[in-house]
Design a protein around this motif. Structure first.
Motif, mmCIF file in Angstrom:
data_model
loop_
_atom_site.group_PDB
_atom_site.id
_atom_site.type_symbol
_atom_site.label_atom_id
_atom_site.label_comp_id
_atom_site.label_asym_id
_atom_site.label_seq_id
_atom_site.Cartn_x
_atom_site.Cartn_y
_atom_site.Cartn_z
ATOM 1 N N PRO A 148 0.777 -1.180 -0.010
ATOM 2 C CA PRO A 148 -0.046 -0.001 0.158
ATOM 3 C C PRO A 148 0.843 1.359 -0.040
ATOM 4 O O PRO A 148 2.092 1.341 0.236
ATOM 5 C CB PRO A 148 -0.846 -0.013 1.349
ATOM 6 C CG PRO A 148 -0.069 -0.968 1.966
ATOM 7 C CD PRO A 148 0.863 -2.033 1.195
ATOM 8 N N TYR A 149 0.227 2.221 -0.010
ATOM 9 C CA TYR A 149 0.619 3.749 0.106
ATOM 10 C C TYR A 149 1.404 3.817 1.101
ATOM 11 O O TYR A 149 1.404 3.481 2.130
ATOM 12 C CB TYR A 149 -0.583 4.645 0.024
ATOM 13 C CG TYR A 149 -0.049 5.966 -0.074
ATOM 14 C CD1 TYR A 149 -0.143 6.891 -1.303
ATOM 15 C CD2 TYR A 149 0.149 6.717 1.073
ATOM 16 C CE1 TYR A 149 -0.074 8.296 -1.324
ATOM 17 C CE2 TYR A 149 0.508 8.257 1.129
ATOM 18 C CZ TYR A 149 0.409 8.780 -0.215
ATOM 19 O OH TYR A 149 0.730 10.418 -0.252
ATOM 20 N N GLY A 150 2.720 4.371 0.919
ATOM 21 C CA GLY A 150 3.489 4.758 2.202
ATOM 22 C C GLY A 150 4.302 3.691 2.502
ATOM 23 O O GLY A 150 5.046 3.930 3.752
ATOM 24 N N THR A 151 4.452 2.437 1.854
ATOM 25 C CA THR A 151 5.136 1.395 2.338
ATOM 26 C C THR A 151 6.214 0.962 1.210
ATOM 27 O O THR A 151 5.851 1.317 -0.117
ATOM 28 C CB THR A 151 4.553 0.206 2.730
ATOM 29 O OG1 THR A 151 3.630 -0.441 1.582
ATOM 30 C CG2 THR A 151 3.378 0.457 3.852
ATOM 31 N N VAL A 152 7.444 -0.021 1.281
ATOM 32 C CA VAL A 152 8.195 -0.377 0.088
ATOM 33 C C VAL A 152 8.014 -1.730 0.593
ATOM 34 O O VAL A 152 7.856 -2.233 1.517
ATOM 35 C CB VAL A 152 9.382 0.532 0.296
ATOM 36 C CG1 VAL A 152 9.284 1.813 -0.097
ATOM 37 C CG2 VAL A 152 10.114 0.095 1.632
ATOM 38 N N VAL A 153 8.712 -2.427 -0.489
ATOM 39 C CA VAL A 153 8.930 -3.845 -0.548
ATOM 40 C C VAL A 153 10.390 -4.189 -1.346
ATOM 41 O O VAL A 153 10.565 -3.334 -2.234
ATOM 42 C CB VAL A 153 7.862 -4.799 -0.917
ATOM 43 C CG1 VAL A 153 7.589 -4.419 -2.704
ATOM 44 C CG2 VAL A 153 8.103 -6.171 -0.725
ATOM 45 N N GLY A 154 11.238 -5.160 -0.780
ATOM 46 C CA GLY A 154 12.378 -5.335 -1.536
ATOM 47 C C GLY A 154 12.096 -6.271 -2.605
ATOM 48 O O GLY A 154 10.958 -6.962 -2.657
ATOM 49 N N TYR A 155 12.968 -6.178 -3.693
ATOM 50 C CA TYR A 155 12.798 -6.967 -4.857
ATOM 51 C C TYR A 155 12.722 -8.488 -4.497
ATOM 52 O O TYR A 155 11.869 -9.360 -4.880
ATOM 53 C CB TYR A 155 14.056 -6.826 -5.860
ATOM 54 C CG TYR A 155 13.863 -5.409 -6.494
ATOM 55 C CD1 TYR A 155 13.202 -5.106 -7.723
ATOM 56 C CD2 TYR A 155 14.894 -4.189 -5.744
ATOM 57 C CE1 TYR A 155 13.609 -3.912 -8.217
ATOM 58 C CE2 TYR A 155 14.738 -3.289 -6.533
ATOM 59 C CZ TYR A 155 14.211 -3.035 -7.800
ATOM 60 O OH TYR A 155 14.117 -1.763 -8.267
ATOM 61 N N GLY A 156 13.640 -8.924 -3.506
ATOM 62 C CA GLY A 156 13.838 -10.342 -3.273
ATOM 63 C C GLY A 156 12.456 -10.712 -2.412
ATOM 64 O O GLY A 156 11.920 -11.701 -2.513
ATOM 65 N N GLU A 157 11.952 -9.752 -1.734
ATOM 66 C CA GLU A 157 10.834 -10.196 -0.883
ATOM 67 C C GLU A 157 9.654 -10.157 -1.669
ATOM 68 O O GLU A 157 8.650 -11.104 -1.418
ATOM 69 C CB GLU A 157 10.360 -9.012 0.434
ATOM 70 C CG GLU A 157 9.379 -9.299 1.232
ATOM 71 C CD GLU A 157 8.852 -8.203 2.239
ATOM 72 O OE1 GLU A 157 7.867 -8.179 2.483
ATOM 73 O OE2 GLU A 157 9.774 -7.437 2.338
ATOM 74 N N LEU A 158 9.474 -9.561 -2.788
ATOM 75 C CA LEU A 158 8.266 -9.631 -3.664
ATOM 76 C C LEU A 158 8.596 -11.004 -4.435
ATOM 77 O O LEU A 158 7.542 -11.508 -4.814
ATOM 78 C CB LEU A 158 8.235 -8.404 -4.381
ATOM 79 C CG LEU A 158 7.002 -8.411 -5.380
ATOM 80 C CD1 LEU A 158 5.697 -8.047 -4.642
ATOM 81 C CD2 LEU A 158 7.150 -6.970 -6.264
ATOM 82 N N ALA A 159 9.872 -11.461 -4.855
ATOM 83 C CA ALA A 159 9.778 -12.458 -5.434
ATOM 84 C C ALA A 159 9.479 -13.717 -4.693
ATOM 85 O O ALA A 159 8.706 -14.606 -5.203
ATOM 86 C CB ALA A 159 11.546 -12.775 -5.932
#
Length: 195
Positions: A122-133
């Motif tokens: 959601p808005y105002g958050t981030v995720v790492g490439y590896g975590e999304l994988a």
């Protein structure tokens, strides 16, 4: 077009959205190309200068078999709601886009990753490439996630600017790293620039 000719295919409505005027006194992130079909928003493009717009619209017409038209300002039908929501987003009053999306420009792993991003970050958050994988069942596919972000036909709306490097670095971005910084600052993830 002659009155006896029929359109080649589905309608493709497009316009250039001035993100600078949407944010008021700030610079925004430059002109954005917006394109929609009756199914929904199909393309958002950064740095929408005349040459880039012409090339992108030509590619969309070819790939979708669509008839493209640019309505006069205020005459948008398919793009009226995306324009309204983008204006609200840049003004800081919209945190989640609620738009029909035409996903025909994304498929396979890329579509899976983009859908997961849209659904869970959601808005105002981030995720790492590896975590999304890992979230899509492909641990170790961080580089492939990066490629999926780079091929995102709907940046901003499907917020690939929220994907960062696992070590805390900002990572790359199709709209440019400075654009990514501006968007993350808008969402409160990074501090606003001092000047």
């Amino acid at each position: 077009m002659d009155s006896t000719e029929r359109p080649r295919g589905p309608r493709l409505e497009w316009t250039v959205f001035d993100s600078g005027s949407a944010v008021g006194p700030g610079p925004g992130i430059g002109p954005l190309l917006l394109a929609a079909t009756p199914e929904g928003l199909v393309r958002v493009g950064f740095h929408a200068g005349p040459d880039r717009v012409e090339k992108t619209i030509g590619s969309l017409v070819s790939r979708l078999g669509a008839d493209a038209r640019r309505p006069p300002p205020g005459g948008e039908v398919l793009l009226a709601e995306p324009i309204r929501q983008l204006t609200a987003y840049f003004a800081g009053s919209l945190r989640r886009f609620d738009l029909p999306l035409d996903w025909r420009l994304s498929s396979g792993f890329h579509h899976q990753v983009l859908h997961e991003l849209d659904r869970t970050v959601p808005y105002g958050t981030v995720v790492g490439y590896g975590e999304l994988a890992a979230r899509v069942g492909q641990p170790g596919a961080a580089q492939a996630v990066g490629h999926a972000m780079g091929s995102n036909p709907l940046p901003l709306v499907v917020a690939c600017h929220r994907v960062v490097e696992n070590d805390g670095g900002i990572g790359g971005f199709g709209g440019g790293v400075e654009t990514k910084r501006v968007l993350l600052a808008l969402e409160g993830v990074l501090p606003q620039p001092l000047f």
